[in-house]
Design a protein around this motif. Structure first.
Motif, mmCIF file in Angstrom:
data_model
loop_
_atom_site.group_PDB
_atom_site.id
_atom_site.type_symbol
_atom_site.label_atom_id
_atom_site.label_comp_id
_atom_site.label_asym_id
_atom_site.label_seq_id
_atom_site.Cartn_x
_atom_site.Cartn_y
_atom_site.Cartn_z
ATOM 1 N N GLY A 1 7.976 6.017 -10.256
ATOM 2 C CA GLY A 1 7.524 7.801 -9.665
ATOM 3 C C GLY A 1 6.642 8.171 -8.676
ATOM 4 N N PRO A 2 5.362 8.034 -9.357
ATOM 5 C CA PRO A 2 4.277 8.775 -8.267
ATOM 6 C C PRO A 2 3.729 6.799 -7.179
ATOM 7 N N ALA A 3 4.870 6.228 -7.222
ATOM 8 C CA ALA A 3 4.525 4.889 -5.930
ATOM 9 C C ALA A 3 3.846 5.475 -4.758
ATOM 10 N N PRO A 4 4.440 6.530 -4.163
ATOM 11 C CA PRO A 4 4.088 7.366 -2.819
ATOM 12 C C PRO A 4 2.099 7.482 -3.212
ATOM 13 N N LEU A 5 1.479 6.986 -4.550
ATOM 14 C CA LEU A 5 0.094 7.402 -4.360
ATOM 15 C C LEU A 5 -0.409 6.539 -4.357
ATOM 16 N N VAL A 6 -0.074 5.012 -4.291
ATOM 17 C CA VAL A 6 -0.332 3.821 -4.310
ATOM 18 C C VAL A 6 0.056 2.766 -3.206
ATOM 19 N N ILE A 7 1.375 3.498 -2.689
ATOM 20 C CA ILE A 7 2.230 2.893 -1.726
ATOM 21 C C ILE A 7 1.941 3.614 -0.616
ATOM 22 N N ASN A 8 0.409 4.114 -0.728
ATOM 23 C CA ASN A 8 0.398 4.937 0.465
ATOM 24 C C ASN A 8 0.239 4.901 1.931
ATOM 25 N N GLU A 9 -0.243 5.288 2.753
ATOM 26 C CA GLU A 9 -0.401 4.974 4.260
ATOM 27 C C GLU A 9 -1.294 3.798 4.649
ATOM 28 N N ALA A 10 -2.024 3.902 3.491
ATOM 29 C CA ALA A 10 -3.306 2.649 3.738
ATOM 30 C C ALA A 10 -2.939 1.638 3.212
ATOM 31 N N PRO B 1 10.419 10.229 6.161
ATOM 32 C CA PRO B 1 9.611 9.285 5.887
ATOM 33 C C PRO B 1 8.934 9.394 4.559
ATOM 34 N N VAL B 2 9.289 10.196 3.865
ATOM 35 C CA VAL B 2 8.516 10.650 2.170
ATOM 36 C C VAL B 2 9.154 8.454 1.601
ATOM 37 N N PHE B 3 10.568 8.575 1.962
ATOM 38 C CA PHE B 3 11.069 7.155 1.201
ATOM 39 C C PHE B 3 10.505 5.835 1.044
ATOM 40 N N LEU B 4 9.677 5.984 2.322
ATOM 41 C CA LEU B 4 8.821 4.464 2.429
ATOM 42 C C LEU B 4 8.120 4.144 2.122
ATOM 43 N N PRO B 5 7.345 4.741 1.127
ATOM 44 C CA PRO B 5 6.904 3.855 -0.024
ATOM 45 C C PRO B 5 7.901 2.927 -1.378
ATOM 46 N N PHE B 6 8.688 3.778 -1.175
ATOM 47 C CA PHE B 6 9.793 3.132 -2.356
ATOM 48 C C PHE B 6 9.983 2.339 -1.689
ATOM 49 N N LEU B 7 10.606 2.035 -0.240
ATOM 50 C CA LEU B 7 11.804 0.671 0.733
ATOM 51 C C LEU B 7 10.390 -0.242 0.746
ATOM 52 N N ALA C 1 -9.663 10.632 5.311
ATOM 53 C CA ALA C 1 -9.677 9.960 3.972
ATOM 54 C C ALA C 1 -8.343 10.027 2.896
ATOM 55 N N LEU C 2 -8.411 9.649 2.451
ATOM 56 C CA LEU C 2 -7.196 9.646 1.541
ATOM 57 C C LEU C 2 -7.470 8.804 -0.043
ATOM 58 N N PHE C 3 -8.918 9.427 -0.003
ATOM 59 C CA PHE C 3 -9.222 9.786 -1.019
ATOM 60 C C PHE C 3 -8.832 10.149 -2.249
ATOM 61 N N GLY C 4 -8.780 9.368 -3.483
ATOM 62 C CA GLY C 4 -7.825 9.803 -4.761
ATOM 63 C C GLY C 4 -6.730 9.123 -5.174
ATOM 64 N N ASP C 5 -5.844 9.186 -4.268
ATOM 65 C CA ASP C 5 -4.193 9.289 -4.959
ATOM 66 C C ASP C 5 -4.390 7.867 -5.464
ATOM 67 N N MET C 6 -4.805 6.781 -5.064
ATOM 68 C CA MET C 6 -5.070 5.775 -5.802
ATOM 69 C C MET C 6 -5.664 5.534 -7.029
ATOM 70 N N THR C 7 -6.986 6.471 -7.488
ATOM 71 C CA THR C 7 -6.837 7.108 -8.751
ATOM 72 C C THR C 7 -5.797 7.479 -9.924
ATOM 73 N N LEU C 8 -5.707 8.834 -8.725
ATOM 74 C CA LEU C 8 -4.834 9.627 -9.905
ATOM 75 C C LEU C 8 -3.786 8.859 -10.103
ATOM 76 N N TYR C 9 -2.800 7.773 -9.902
ATOM 77 C CA TYR C 9 -1.459 6.597 -9.638
ATOM 78 C C TYR C 9 -2.322 6.449 -10.585
ATOM 79 N N PHE C 10 -3.743 5.892 -10.930
ATOM 80 C CA PHE C 10 -3.860 4.518 -12.761
ATOM 81 C C PHE C 10 -4.452 5.542 -13.064
ATOM 82 N N LEU C 11 -4.385 5.949 -13.103
ATOM 83 C CA LEU C 11 -4.892 7.439 -14.438
ATOM 84 C C LEU C 11 -3.769 8.406 -14.521
#
Length: 174
Positions: free
Chosen positions: A156-165, A12-18, A116-126
């Motif tokens: 590369g860091p797509a799973p941070l922004v294409i997360n479960e939410a 499932p780690v590949f799902l954000p990339f797919l 809570a999935l907070f922080g991962d999207m902010t990290l992606y954009f930083l």
């Protein structure tokens, strides 16, 4: 979605990339729908994206090709007031973008799912902001390096922004 991947032995780690292609297509469709609605009222909206796959650099991807609607707003509220301090302005724009995405995707997910999935999207954009600062220092006469760097930083860091939410909101995961 996730169940199909697991049933077929894919991690499932590949799902954000797919999900990147369907996610892009959904954003394009949403843009066309909004253009049509606004057009009914005589308001012209440009295309949301401008051929992002043709980007020759990270600066070109974020500056002129990806989500031009949000990009224009971010330039006006984040970058313009600090343009004399480009490093601070760049990081502020990507911080605002990260927080905007947190509130748009992760907050509704938290309110519905209680997780809570907070922080991962902010990290992606930083990371994108830091990448952009590096991109400006890459040699202009090595276009392949600049293009490869752009795609490494964006995907590369797509799973941070294409997360479960994000996947659940766009119905790409059940």
């Amino acid at each position: 979605g996730l169940r199909w991947l697991q049933a077929n032995g894919l991690d499932p780690v590949f799902l954000p990339f797919l999900a990147l292609v369907p996610f892009y297509l959904l954003l394009e469709a949403l843009g066309v729908i909004l253009q049509g609605i606004f057009g009914l009222f005589g308001i012209h909206l440009p295309n949301i994206h401008k051929n992002p796959m043709a980007s020759a650099s990270l600066a070109q991807f974020w500056g002129r090709r990806w989500n031009r609607w949000l990009g224009e707003w971010l330039r006006a509220v984040g970058f313009a007031p600090l343009r004399r301090h480009p490093v601070a302005a760049t990081m502020l724009v990507f911080l605002i973008s990260g927080l905007w995405h947190e509130f748009t995707f992760n907050l509704p997910f938290y309110l519905v799912e209680g997780r809570a999935l907070f922080g991962d999207m902010t990290l992606y954009f930083l990371l994108q902001g830091a990448g952009l600062l590096i991109d400006h220092r890459l040699p202009r006469n090595v276009p392949l390096l600049r293009r490869a760097f752009a795609w490494l930083v964006v995907f590369g860091p797509a799973p941070l922004v294409i997360n479960e939410a994000t996947l659940r909101i766009f119905l790409l995961q059940l």
